[in-house]
Design a protein around this motif. Structure first.
Motif, PDB file in Angstrom:
ATOM      1  N   ASP A  58       0.830  -1.207   0.000  1.00 56.38           N
ATOM      2  CA  ASP A  58       0.000   0.000   0.000  1.00 56.38           C
ATOM      3  C   ASP A  58       0.866   1.260   0.000  1.00 56.38           C
ATOM      4  O   ASP A  58       0.569   2.234  -0.696  1.00 56.38           O
ATOM      5  N   VAL A  59       1.929   1.240   0.783  1.00 55.82           N
ATOM      6  CA  VAL A  59       2.834   2.393   0.832  1.00 55.82           C
ATOM      7  C   VAL A  59       3.480   2.615  -0.526  1.00 55.82           C
ATOM      8  O   VAL A  59       3.533   3.735  -1.032  1.00 55.82           O
ATOM      9  N   TYR A  60       3.955   1.545  -1.132  1.00 55.40           N
ATOM     10  CA  TYR A  60       4.611   1.683  -2.435  1.00 55.40           C
ATOM     11  C   TYR A  60       3.631   2.187  -3.490  1.00 55.40           C
ATOM     12  O   TYR A  60       3.946   3.101  -4.269  1.00 55.40           O
ATOM     13  N   MET A  61       2.440   1.610  -3.519  1.00 53.07           N
ATOM     14  CA  MET A  61       1.458   1.967  -4.549  1.00 53.07           C
ATOM     15  C   MET A  61       0.990   3.411  -4.436  1.00 53.07           C
ATOM     16  O   MET A  61       0.523   3.997  -5.408  1.00 53.07           O
ATOM     17  N   ALA A  62       1.147   4.005  -3.251  1.00 49.73           N
ATOM     18  CA  ALA A  62       0.687   5.386  -3.047  1.00 49.73           C
ATOM     19  C   ALA A  62       1.494   6.396  -3.854  1.00 49.73           C
ATOM     20  O   ALA A  62       1.014   7.504  -4.121  1.00 49.73           O
ATOM     21  N   SER A  63       2.725   6.038  -4.266  1.00 52.87           N
ATOM     22  CA  SER A  63       3.558   7.042  -4.934  1.00 52.87           C
ATOM     23  C   SER A  63       4.296   6.532  -6.166  1.00 52.87           C
ATOM     24  O   SER A  63       5.072   7.261  -6.762  1.00 52.87           O
ATOM     25  N   CYS A  64       4.040   5.291  -6.590  1.00 55.48           N
ATOM     26  CA  CYS A  64       4.864   4.704  -7.657  1.00 55.48           C
ATOM     27  C   CYS A  64       4.371   4.978  -9.057  1.00 55.48           C
ATOM     28  O   CYS A  64       5.092   4.710 -10.027  1.00 55.48           O
ATOM     29  N   LEU A 102       3.575  -5.993  -8.746  1.00 55.54           N
ATOM     30  CA  LEU A 102       3.308  -6.207 -10.166  1.00 55.54           C
ATOM     31  C   LEU A 102       1.841  -6.539 -10.402  1.00 55.54           C
ATOM     32  O   LEU A 102       1.212  -6.005 -11.326  1.00 55.54           O
ATOM     33  N   VAL A 103       1.282  -7.390  -9.563  1.00 52.81           N
ATOM     34  CA  VAL A 103      -0.134  -7.737  -9.699  1.00 52.81           C
ATOM     35  C   VAL A 103      -1.011  -6.499  -9.518  1.00 52.81           C
ATOM     36  O   VAL A 103      -1.941  -6.257 -10.300  1.00 52.81           O
ATOM     37  N   ARG A 104      -0.690  -5.703  -8.504  1.00 53.47           N
ATOM     38  CA  ARG A 104      -1.483  -4.492  -8.235  1.00 53.47           C
ATOM     39  C   ARG A 104      -1.360  -3.479  -9.380  1.00 53.47           C
ATOM     40  O   ARG A 104      -2.344  -2.818  -9.758  1.00 53.47           O
ATOM     41  N   LEU A 105      -0.164  -3.344  -9.935  1.00 54.79           N
ATOM     42  CA  LEU A 105       0.018  -2.427 -11.066  1.00 54.79           C
ATOM     43  C   LEU A 105      -0.750  -2.911 -12.290  1.00 54.79           C
ATOM     44  O   LEU A 105      -1.331  -2.101 -13.029  1.00 54.79           O
ATOM     45  N   MET A 106      -0.774  -4.207 -12.489  1.00 50.29           N
ATOM     46  CA  MET A 106      -1.538  -4.748 -13.605  1.00 50.29           C
ATOM     47  C   MET A 106      -3.030  -4.509 -13.412  1.00 50.29           C
ATOM     48  O   MET A 106      -3.745  -4.172 -14.365  1.00 50.29           O
ATOM     49  N   VAL A 148       5.344  -0.141 -16.084  1.00 51.42           N
ATOM     50  CA  VAL A 148       6.755  -0.076 -16.468  1.00 51.42           C
ATOM     51  C   VAL A 148       7.539  -0.938 -15.493  1.00 51.42           C
ATOM     52  O   VAL A 148       7.456  -0.737 -14.280  1.00 51.42           O
ATOM     53  N   SER A 149       8.283  -1.912 -16.015  1.00 45.38           N
ATOM     54  CA  SER A 149       9.097  -2.797 -15.184  1.00 45.38           C
ATOM     55  C   SER A 149      10.556  -2.440 -15.371  1.00 45.38           C
ATOM     56  O   SER A 149      11.156  -2.729 -16.407  1.00 45.38           O
ATOM     57  N   GLU A 150      11.127  -1.786 -14.360  1.00 46.07           N
ATOM     58  CA  GLU A 150      12.516  -1.330 -14.401  1.00 46.07           C
ATOM     59  C   GLU A 150      13.440  -2.447 -13.933  1.00 46.07           C
ATOM     60  O   GLU A 150      13.167  -3.104 -12.924  1.00 46.07           O
ATOM     61  N   GLY A 151      14.533  -2.651 -14.651  1.00 43.91           N
ATOM     62  CA  GLY A 151      15.482  -3.666 -14.208  1.00 43.91           C
ATOM     63  C   GLY A 151      16.606  -3.871 -15.191  1.00 43.91           C
ATOM     64  O   GLY A 151      16.555  -3.397 -16.332  1.00 43.91           O
ATOM     65  N   ALA A 152      17.655  -4.560 -14.744  1.00 45.70           N
ATOM     66  CA  ALA A 152      18.752  -4.907 -15.640  1.00 45.70           C
ATOM     67  C   ALA A 152      18.335  -6.056 -16.560  1.00 45.70           C
ATOM     68  O   ALA A 152      18.661  -6.082 -17.730  1.00 45.70           O
ATOM     69  N   TYR A 153      17.613  -7.030 -15.990  1.00 46.88           N
ATOM     70  CA  TYR A 153      17.213  -8.239 -16.709  1.00 46.88           C
ATOM     71  C   TYR A 153      18.423  -8.910 -17.349  1.00 46.88           C
ATOM     72  O   TYR A 153      18.401  -9.297 -18.521  1.00 46.88           O
ATOM     73  N   ASN A 154      19.504  -9.040 -16.562  1.00 44.23           N
ATOM     74  CA  ASN A 154      20.666  -9.752 -17.064  1.00 44.23           C
ATOM     75  C   ASN A 154      20.368 -11.236 -17.279  1.00 44.23           C
ATOM     76  O   ASN A 154      20.951 -11.874 -18.149  1.00 44.23           O
ATOM     77  N   ASN A 155      19.422 -11.786 -16.519  1.00 46.42           N
ATOM     78  CA  ASN A 155      18.993 -13.169 -16.719  1.00 46.42           C
ATOM     79  C   ASN A 155      17.890 -13.191 -17.778  1.00 46.42           C
ATOM     80  O   ASN A 155      16.718 -12.929 -17.493  1.00 46.42           O
ATOM     81  N   VAL A 156      18.264 -13.488 -19.003  1.00 43.02           N
ATOM     82  CA  VAL A 156      17.314 -13.384 -20.104  1.00 43.02           C
ATOM     83  C   VAL A 156      16.223 -14.441 -20.008  1.00 43.02           C
ATOM     84  O   VAL A 156      15.092 -14.229 -20.471  1.00 43.02           O
ATOM     85  N   LYS A 157      16.506 -15.597 -19.396  1.00 43.44           N
ATOM     86  CA  LYS A 157      15.469 -16.622 -19.237  1.00 43.44           C
ATOM     87  C   LYS A 157      14.375 -16.147 -18.284  1.00 43.44           C
ATOM     88  O   LYS A 157      13.187 -16.436 -18.492  1.00 43.44           O
ATOM     89  N   VAL A 163       7.685 -12.119 -19.644  1.00 45.23           N
ATOM     90  CA  VAL A 163       6.981 -11.730 -20.871  1.00 45.23           C
ATOM     91  C   VAL A 163       5.909 -12.755 -21.219  1.00 45.23           C
ATOM     92  O   VAL A 163       4.778 -12.397 -21.592  1.00 45.23           O
ATOM     93  N   GLU A 164       6.241 -14.029 -21.082  1.00 45.02           N
ATOM     94  CA  GLU A 164       5.260 -15.076 -21.363  1.00 45.02           C
ATOM     95  C   GLU A 164       4.049 -14.954 -20.445  1.00 45.02           C
ATOM     96  O   GLU A 164       2.897 -15.100 -20.882  1.00 45.02           O
ATOM     97  N   ASP A 165       4.289 -14.667 -19.173  1.00 38.49           N
ATOM     98  CA  ASP A 165       3.198 -14.504 -18.225  1.00 38.49           C
ATOM     99  C   ASP A 165       2.336 -13.300 -18.588  1.00 38.49           C
ATOM    100  O   ASP A 165       1.106 -13.354 -18.488  1.00 38.49           O
ATOM    101  N   MET A 166       2.984 -12.210 -19.023  1.00 37.93           N
ATOM    102  CA  MET A 166       2.229 -11.025 -19.433  1.00 37.93           C
ATOM    103  C   MET A 166       1.360 -11.321 -20.655  1.00 37.93           C
ATOM    104  O   MET A 166       0.209 -10.876 -20.740  1.00 37.93           O
TER     105      MET A 166
END
Length: 284
Positions: A58-64, A102-106, A148-157, A163-166
């Motif tokens: 709830d705290v995160y969602m208030a300003s993200c 992620l679920v809440r943002l979706m 928007v999903s921010e990250g390095a995503y160095n693990n491509v798998k 992405v498949e889940d989305m």
């Protein structure tokens, strides 16, 4: 500004002195401040996070806004000992928050009839935020995306799995991928350590950098229908939009000479006197 707001909001997420695992009711958006600072790590941090998950989210969602940023979600754990210099101790606890955010943002995106998710990808210190802000078209894409999903995503798998889940949930995915050379990227990491206390060791940087080799070809092959935008921020040039063919020339080779240059960058910062003892220790 969002980071500052989130840090202030996180200050209220402390626990009562009676127990480290006091549960929060769904109606509570805070937990009472303890009389003594509490430090929980690893599995204990995960257990505490799960017990207070509703309040944390709830705290995160208030300003993200529309942004999932693992660095920002992990900041919520400062009340149990996270300092940004000890990421490893709180990584799994942060993932617990990320999954629910992620679920809440979706859900928020669905309510707004905007089932789009934009991923950002690139090596630590590559300059994703600056590069995107310097490209008005891409900045607009970020602002208008449902998530928007921010990250390095160095693990491509792992990226493939998300992405498949989305796709299964009916979201349309797109990707912004940013490059910088290794020496500049690690220098940026050191500057970020000074400004925001986020540490990346030489060993981690040297290990992860080569994992991006051939990434453009991989994305084209495994996600051929995904809108894909490449930004070249080599030597912090501000971020130049380039074609996929140009991006295929990006060099992620980690030679012995380059490794020594990265270690030399770290040592120069240590000797500069700009780092605290705690920051130096986090680099070891």
């Amino acid at each position: 500004m969002k980071t500052i707001q989130l840090w202030i909001l996180a200050l209220v997420l402390t626990i009562s002195s009676s127990t480290a695992l006091t549960s929060c009711s769904k109606d509570d958006n805070y937990v009472p401040r303890p009389e003594q600072p509490l430090v929980l790590k690893g599995e204990a941090a995960v257990a505490w996070t799960k017990a207070h998950l509703d309040s944390l989210v709830d705290v995160y969602m208030a300003s993200c806004g529309n942004l999932l940023d693992p660095d920002m979600t992990r900041d919520l754990l400062q009340c149990i000992g996270y300092t940004r210099l000890n990421v490893f101790d709180y990584r799994e606890a942060g993932w617990v928050i990320d999954s629910v955010v992620l679920v809440r943002l979706m859900e928020r995106a669905v309510e707004a009839n905007n089932k789009t998710i934009l991923f950002t990808m690139g090596m630590y210190g590559c300059g994703k935020t600056t590069s995107i802000n310097n490209n008005p078209e891409l900045k607009k894409l970020v602002e208008e995306a449902g998530v928007v999903s921010e990250g390095a995503y160095n693990n491509v798998k792992y990226f493939d799995g998300v992405v498949e889940d989305m796709d299964k949930k009916g979201f349309v995915s797109s990707l912004i991928y940013v490059y910088n050379d290794a020496e500049t990227g690690y220098t940026n990491c050191m500057e970020r350590l000074i400004s925001s206390n986020r540490a990346v060791t030489c060993e981690a940087y040297i290990s992860v950098f080569p994992q991006f080799q051939g990434r453009v070809e991989y994305i084209e092959e495994h996600h051929p229908d995904m809108p894909f935008y490449c930004i070249d921020n080599n030597h912090n040039n501000g971020g130049k939009r380039v074609s996929n063919e140009e991006a295929k020339q990006w060099d992620y080779t980690m030679t012995e000479d380059l490794q020594q240059k990265i270690y030399a960058i770290k040592q120069s910062y240590i000797e500069s006197g700009r780092l605290t003892l705690e920051q130096i220790a986090a680099l070891q």
